[in-house]
Write a protein that holds these residues in place. Structure first.
Motif, short mmCIF file in Angstrom:
data_model
loop_
_atom_site.label_atom_id
_atom_site.label_comp_id
_atom_site.label_asym_id
_atom_site.label_seq_id
_atom_site.Cartn_x
_atom_site.Cartn_y
_atom_site.Cartn_z
N LEU A 61 0.71 -1.34 0.21
CA LEU A 61 -0.07 0.04 -0.14
C LEU A 61 0.72 1.28 0.05
CD1 LEU A 61 -2.89 -1.09 2.49
CD2 LEU A 61 -3.12 -0.97 -0.03
N GLY A 62 1.98 1.15 0.40
CA GLY A 62 3.02 2.42 0.46
C GLY A 62 3.75 2.27 -0.97
N SER A 92 -4.50 4.73 -2.73
CA SER A 92 -3.60 4.16 -1.89
C SER A 92 -3.84 4.28 -0.24
CB SER A 92 -2.10 3.92 -2.05
OG SER A 92 -1.46 5.28 -1.89
N GLY A 93 -4.00 5.83 -0.15
CA GLY A 93 -4.17 6.25 1.25
C GLY A 93 -5.55 5.84 1.80
N TRP A 99 -7.92 -0.52 5.56
CA TRP A 99 -7.15 -1.74 5.86
C TRP A 99 -6.86 -1.38 7.75
CZ3 TRP A 99 -1.75 -1.93 7.63
CH2 TRP A 99 -1.41 -3.22 7.79
N GLN A 100 -6.49 -0.26 7.91
CA GLN A 100 -6.42 -0.07 9.44
C GLN A 100 -7.63 -0.17 10.22
OE1 GLN A 100 -4.22 3.66 9.47
NE2 GLN A 100 -2.19 2.72 9.55
N LEU A 101 -8.85 0.28 9.48
CA LEU A 101 -9.95 0.18 10.43
C LEU A 101 -10.43 -1.12 10.53
CD1 LEU A 101 -12.03 3.10 8.64
CD2 LEU A 101 -11.18 3.11 10.95
N SER A 102 -10.02 -1.99 9.40
CA SER A 102 -10.44 -3.56 9.51
C SER A 102 -9.43 -4.29 10.78
CB SER A 102 -10.21 -4.29 8.02
OG SER A 102 -8.68 -4.23 8.17
#
Length: 141
Positions: A61-62, A92-93, A99-102
């Motif tokens: 993602l980065g 991507s952001g 992804w972080q919320l998941s």
């Protein structure tokens, strides 16, 4: 010349763009730091990223932010790629935020507030990329 242009008369990239791109490419920075620290590189990776799949997700993602960082020096040579890189970084952001919320669960948030802080910073960087006129202008030269 104004402070918005460099010595050649080109639009200078704002500091916030560099900060946002480095923040989104943080997994790549961690990988480079672990590679430079030859003796403690593996320990450093385990300290910041206990699961290897998290590192792989972060690297994937980065990647658009890393490509945008590399492309920034050639933005006048490849203007279409430079303009498209804004949308890639925005996408991507957004995927990083999702992804972080998941990854959120009660035990993870109680153990450390880092995940919450990273998610908040990612949302703020996305909002800045969308709403800040100077950041928008640097991609539409």
């Amino acid at each position: 010349m104004t402070d918005l242009h460099d010595d050649d008369g080109r639009y200078a990239l704002p500091f916030f763009l560099w900060a946002i791109l480095l923040f989104q490419a943080r997994a790549w920075l961690l990988l480079v730091m672990a590679g430079v620290s030859q003796q403690q590189g593996e320990e450093l990776l385990r300290l910041f990223v206990p699961e290897s799949t998290t590192l792989y997700w972060g690297l994937g993602l980065g990647l658009p932010a890393l490509i945008c960082l590399l492309l920034s020096g050639y933005r006048h040579r490849y203007p279409r790629c430079w303009r498209a890189s804004r949308y890639c970084v925005l996408l991507s952001g957004a995927l990083i935020c999702l992804w972080q919320l998941s990854q959120w669960n009660r035990s993870a948030l109680e153990a450390s507030p880092v995940l919450l802080l990273l998610t908040v910073f990612d949302i703020v960087t996305e909002l800045m990329l969308l709403t800040n006129s100077r950041l928008r202008h640097c991609f539409n030269q």
